[in-house]
Design a protein around this motif. Structure first.
Motif, PDB file in Angstrom:
ATOM      1  N   TRP A 182     -12.234  -0.613 -11.080  1.00 20.07           N
ATOM      2  CA  TRP A 182     -11.458  -0.234  -9.785  1.00 20.07           C
ATOM      3  C   TRP A 182     -11.873  -1.424  -9.348  1.00 20.07           C
ATOM      4  O   TRP A 182     -10.941  -2.032  -7.882  1.00 20.07           O
ATOM      5  CB  TRP A 182     -11.259   1.050  -9.015  1.00 20.07           C
TER       6      TRP A 182
ATOM      7  N   THR B 137      -5.943   2.740 -10.785  1.00 19.93           N
ATOM      8  CA  THR B 137      -5.816   4.058 -10.391  1.00 19.93           C
ATOM      9  C   THR B 137      -4.628   5.331 -11.509  1.00 19.93           C
ATOM     10  O   THR B 137      -4.371   6.073 -11.933  1.00 19.93           O
ATOM     11  CB  THR B 137      -5.942   5.126  -9.028  1.00 19.93           C
TER      12      THR B 137
ATOM     13  N   LEU C  88       1.154  -1.431  -0.091  1.00 15.22           N
ATOM     14  CA  LEU C  88       0.361  -0.026  -0.538  1.00 15.22           C
ATOM     15  C   LEU C  88       0.844   1.366   0.146  1.00 15.22           C
ATOM     16  O   LEU C  88       0.629   2.053  -0.677  1.00 15.22           O
ATOM     17  CB  LEU C  88      -0.571   0.019   1.260  1.00 15.22           C
TER      18      LEU C  88
ATOM     19  N   ARG D  22       0.569  -7.459 -10.651  1.00 15.65           N
ATOM     20  CA  ARG D  22       0.876  -6.826 -10.077  1.00 15.65           C
ATOM     21  C   ARG D  22       0.303  -5.149 -10.911  1.00 15.65           C
ATOM     22  O   ARG D  22       0.477  -5.008 -12.231  1.00 15.65           O
ATOM     23  CB  ARG D  22       2.007  -5.693  -8.849  1.00 15.65           C
TER      24      ARG D  22
ATOM     25  N   THR E  50      -5.428  -2.946 -18.790  1.00 13.05           N
ATOM     26  CA  THR E  50      -4.680  -2.857 -16.884  1.00 13.05           C
ATOM     27  C   THR E  50      -5.034  -4.507 -16.886  1.00 13.05           C
ATOM     28  O   THR E  50      -3.952  -5.361 -16.166  1.00 13.05           O
ATOM     29  CB  THR E  50      -5.099  -2.052 -16.274  1.00 13.05           C
TER      30      THR E  50
ATOM     31  N   THR F  42       1.942  -1.017 -13.505  1.00 15.14           N
ATOM     32  CA  THR F  42       1.366  -2.005 -13.838  1.00 15.14           C
ATOM     33  C   THR F  42       3.090  -3.000 -14.812  1.00 15.14           C
ATOM     34  O   THR F  42       3.760  -2.067 -15.459  1.00 15.14           O
ATOM     35  CB  THR F  42       0.618  -1.831 -14.822  1.00 15.14           C
TER      36      THR F  42
ATOM     37  N   THR G 295       1.226   6.152  -6.904  1.00 13.70           N
ATOM     38  CA  THR G 295       0.137   7.935  -7.194  1.00 13.70           C
ATOM     39  C   THR G 295       0.520   8.896  -7.018  1.00 13.70           C
ATOM     40  O   THR G 295      -0.012   9.907  -8.092  1.00 13.70           O
ATOM     41  CB  THR G 295      -1.412   7.048  -6.692  1.00 13.70           C
TER      42      THR G 295
ATOM     43  N   ALA H 166       2.273   1.772  -3.428  1.00 13.79           N
ATOM     44  CA  ALA H 166       0.836   2.358  -4.293  1.00 13.79           C
ATOM     45  C   ALA H 166       0.830   3.820  -4.481  1.00 13.79           C
ATOM     46  O   ALA H 166       0.457   4.637  -4.778  1.00 13.79           O
ATOM     47  CB  ALA H 166       0.345   1.384  -4.455  1.00 13.79           C
ATOM     48  N   ASP H 167       0.759   4.040  -3.008  1.00 15.39           N
ATOM     49  CA  ASP H 167       0.675   5.725  -2.387  1.00 15.39           C
ATOM     50  C   ASP H 167       1.926   6.284  -2.985  1.00 15.39           C
ATOM     51  O   ASP H 167       1.533   7.619  -3.714  1.00 15.39           O
ATOM     52  CB  ASP H 167       0.435   5.731  -0.812  1.00 15.39           C
TER      53      ASP H 167
ATOM     54  N   ASN I 109     -10.145  -5.049  -7.175  1.00 12.79           N
ATOM     55  CA  ASN I 109      -9.877  -4.440  -5.815  1.00 12.79           C
ATOM     56  C   ASN I 109     -11.020  -5.045  -4.455  1.00 12.79           C
ATOM     57  O   ASN I 109     -10.533  -5.288  -3.595  1.00 12.79           O
ATOM     58  CB  ASN I 109     -10.124  -2.934  -5.028  1.00 12.79           C
TER      59      ASN I 109
ATOM     60  N   THR J  41      -2.873  -1.125 -10.782  1.00 14.79           N
ATOM     61  CA  THR J  41      -4.016  -0.626 -10.379  1.00 14.79           C
ATOM     62  C   THR J  41      -4.304  -0.072 -11.667  1.00 14.79           C
ATOM     63  O   THR J  41      -3.693   0.608 -12.618  1.00 14.79           O
ATOM     64  CB  THR J  41      -2.906   0.378  -9.194  1.00 14.79           C
TER      65      THR J  41
END
Length: 339
Positions: free
Chosen positions: A202, A291, A28, A287, A81, A281, A35, A31-32, A206, A289
């Motif tokens: 999404w 977003t 996480l 893996r 994706t 990705t 982003t 990922a943050d 998820n 996302t």
């Protein structure tokens, strides 16, 4: 009576155990970070556009145009994706968009109006995705080869249908969606469709079993099979999903251009793959996302718009995109080596 003497504590063996944080927290956090990095790149591009062409770039109509152009390739990227996360690839998305757009704009199809055009575009997209999925999942074909064959076949069929001519849309209800009168609170209908597809994508990735199975298949297909996942069926569903997204994108492109052409969707496969890659990705699967992929689409669309406003050559634009892709892959490799 003497009390038993406890053995002395050995500081080397009686240490307090260290509690390691769950692995998902690390994922996480990464990922943050990705982003936020993508948001930072997008902010820098907006700043550059605002400095170089403030009156034109920051104009409301131009920003609406950027979002509208991002909507078509964005819908395709959502499907791409999922496919890449599963460890696959789809080189045929641009050709499927072209075939769906010309099939949906034939004179015979337009006689059925709005519903006929939308239905045909979606069915053609799903049909092509079905062929890809069957060849890959049950025909044991390599995704690169199967989708490459679909690319050539769909482009050829699109050319045969149009005979190299542009098919003009004459259905008012379809054309009206591209007019400013159809905007809701200043938001074009195409952008709203893109937003809905993004949110659904999404949630599916998820918050559903389908999403977890997709990640599992991409991470380790054999382990996923041993865990009870029907890997072949999952891959079939994923290419159906990609075809569905292509059909929706074809309809959006029909609304945007007001026509169907066999050249529609040119290089969409490269743009979609590039957007997914810079969004985090992994090409090896396991893996990714939604977003990040959407932010990747917005970055590429913004770059294209800035280059167009500044009258820069398209070849320079392609070089810039290539440099961004290379940088994104290098960052992925460095991140993977440190985890």
């Amino acid at each position: 009576m003497t009390q038993p003497v406890s053995p002395p504590l050995d500081s080397s063996t009686d240490k307090v155990p260290q509690v390691r944080p769950p692995a998902w927290r690390g994922l996480l956090f990464r990922a943050d970070v990705r982003t936020l990095s993508l948001l930072g790149v997008l902010a820098v591009l907006i700043l550059i556009g605002g400095i170089t062409k403030p009156d034109e770039f920051l104009d409301t109509r131009n920003l609406q145009l950027v979002l509208t152009q991002a909507s078509v390739i964005g819908v395709v990227t959502v499907g791409m994706t999922f496919v890449i996360i599963s460890g696959g690839i789809d080189l045929s998305v641009g050709a499927i968009v072209a075939l769906a757009s010309v099939w949906a704009t034939t004179v015979a199809t337009q006689e059925y109006g709005f519903a006929g055009i939308l239905f045909t575009a979606v069915v053609v997209g799903v049909g092509c995705g079905l062929v890809n999925g069957v060849l890959i999942a049950y025909g044991a074909m390599v995704p690169f080869i199967a989708t490459l064959a679909m690319l050539a076949s769909a482009r050829g069929l699109a050319l045969q249908i149009t005979d190299g001519k542009t098919q003009i849309v004459t259905v008012p209800s379809v054309l009206d969606l591209g007019e400013r009168d159809a905007y809701v609170l200043g938001i074009p209908p195409l952008v709203m469709v893109f937003a809905v597809v993004t949110v659904i994508g999404w949630l599916v990735l998820n918050r559903t079993t389908f999403g977890r199975r997709t990640v599992a298949v991409g991470g380790n297909p054999e382990a996923a099979r041993l865990a009870g996942i029907d890997v072949r069926r999952q891959r079939l569903y994923l290419y159906l999903l990609s075809g569905l997204c292509c059909g929706i994108a074809a309809f959006l492109l029909i609304v945007l251009a007001g026509s169907g052409q066999n050249t529609n969707g040119n290089l969409y496969e490269l743009d979609a793959i590039a957007a997914a890659i810079i969004g985090g990705t992994l090409l090896t699967g396991g893996r990714g996302t939604i977003t990040g992929s959407v932010l990747g689409v917005l970055i590429f669309t913004t770059i294209t718009n800035i280059f167009a406003l500044n009258n820069l050559q398209s070849d320079v634009q392609q070089i810039a995109k290539g440099a961004i892709i290379v940088a994104a892959v290098l960052v992925q490799r460095r991140t993977a080596s440190t985890t």
